[in-house]
Design a protein around this motif. Structure first.
Motif, mmCIF file in Angstrom:
data_model
loop_
_atom_site.group_PDB
_atom_site.id
_atom_site.type_symbol
_atom_site.label_atom_id
_atom_site.label_comp_id
_atom_site.label_asym_id
_atom_site.label_seq_id
_atom_site.Cartn_x
_atom_site.Cartn_y
_atom_site.Cartn_z
ATOM 1 N N ALA A 3 0.837 -1.203 0.000
ATOM 2 C CA ALA A 3 0.000 0.000 0.000
ATOM 3 C C ALA A 3 0.873 1.254 0.000
ATOM 4 O O ALA A 3 0.550 2.238 -0.656
ATOM 5 N N LYS A 110 -9.559 4.034 -2.385
ATOM 6 C CA LYS A 110 -8.853 2.806 -2.731
ATOM 7 C C LYS A 110 -8.645 1.931 -1.504
ATOM 8 O O LYS A 110 -8.871 0.723 -1.543
ATOM 9 N N LEU A 111 -8.216 2.533 -0.400
ATOM 10 C CA LEU A 111 -7.997 1.777 0.831
ATOM 11 C C LEU A 111 -9.296 1.126 1.317
ATOM 12 O O LEU A 111 -9.295 -0.009 1.785
ATOM 13 N N PHE A 112 -10.395 1.829 1.166
ATOM 14 C CA PHE A 112 -11.698 1.295 1.561
ATOM 15 C C PHE A 112 -12.145 0.193 0.610
ATOM 16 O O PHE A 112 -12.578 -0.871 1.031
ATOM 17 N N GLU A 114 -10.406 -1.701 -1.628
ATOM 18 C CA GLU A 114 -9.597 -2.900 -1.798
ATOM 19 C C GLU A 114 -9.790 -3.909 -0.669
ATOM 20 O O GLU A 114 -9.339 -5.046 -0.773
ATOM 21 N N GLN A 115 -10.493 -3.516 0.386
ATOM 22 C CA GLN A 115 -10.810 -4.460 1.456
ATOM 23 C C GLN A 115 -11.925 -5.412 1.058
ATOM 24 O O GLN A 115 -12.060 -6.482 1.635
ATOM 25 N N SER A 116 -12.738 -5.005 0.070
ATOM 26 C CA SER A 116 -13.901 -5.823 -0.276
ATOM 27 C C SER A 116 -13.874 -6.403 -1.689
ATOM 28 O O SER A 116 -14.722 -7.235 -2.003
ATOM 29 N N SER A 118 -11.249 -7.636 -5.271
ATOM 30 C CA SER A 118 -9.908 -8.060 -5.666
ATOM 31 C C SER A 118 -9.108 -6.890 -6.241
ATOM 32 O O SER A 118 -9.667 -5.870 -6.655
ATOM 33 N N THR A 122 -10.356 -3.637 -8.340
ATOM 34 C CA THR A 122 -10.049 -2.292 -7.854
ATOM 35 C C THR A 122 -9.417 -1.475 -8.977
ATOM 36 O O THR A 122 -9.763 -0.309 -9.187
#
Length: 158
Positions: A3, A110-112, A114-116, A118, A122
């Protein structure tokens, strides 16, 4: 770690865009310089040949609409002026700040996201978002350029 590298790359790209934009304002522009970037960027849609990049249509529409909303800030800071018979993109002090702000918002999104989903999905979302930002901005710039060119009797290269 990944990241942090991604964020660093994003910052470098934003910095490059700012430098390129500032240099571009020192040279006259034409229709080709305005319209070619979204055309070249559109080749990125080839990524969707790979099934892992597919996202639902509604997500693609949302990404495009978010990009279109972000383009409003770029459109607001893009103005043209005439000097010595040529058309130049007028420098805007706010442009660099807007790019940094958009980078910050994009990074948080993006940080939010990419948690849910692939990584390829993203990438798809943010490619469509970027295209949704570039396309309306460049079309609007072209319209402004043509309007100024017609008013001043300057021939277009398109």
């Amino acid at each position: 770690m990944a990241a942090g590298i991604g964020l660093l790359i994003g910052i470098l790209i934003a910095g490059s865009v700012i430098v390129i934009r500032l240099k571009a304002s020192k040279k006259p522009t034409n229709a080709k310089k305005i319209l070619l970037p979204p055309l070249f960027m559109s080749t990125g849609f080839l990524m969707f040949a790979e099934q892992s990049t597919w996202i639902p249509y509604w997500e693609a529409i949302i990404a495009f609409l978010i990009g279109t909303f972000f383009s409003l800030f770029l459109i607001k800071t893009s103005k043209f002026e005439r000097h010595s018979g040529d058309v130049y993109l007028k420098r805007s002090k706010a442009f660099a700040l807007i790019l940094v702000g958009l980078l910050a918002v994009r990074t948080v999104m993006k940080l939010f996201l990419e948690q849910s989903v692939s990584l390829p999905q993203t990438a798809s979302f943010f490619f469509i978002l970027a295209f949704g930002m570039i396309l309306p901005w460049r079309i609007t710039m072209y319209i402004m350029y043509r309007r100024l060119s017609r008013e001043q009797g300057i021939e277009s290269n398109a």
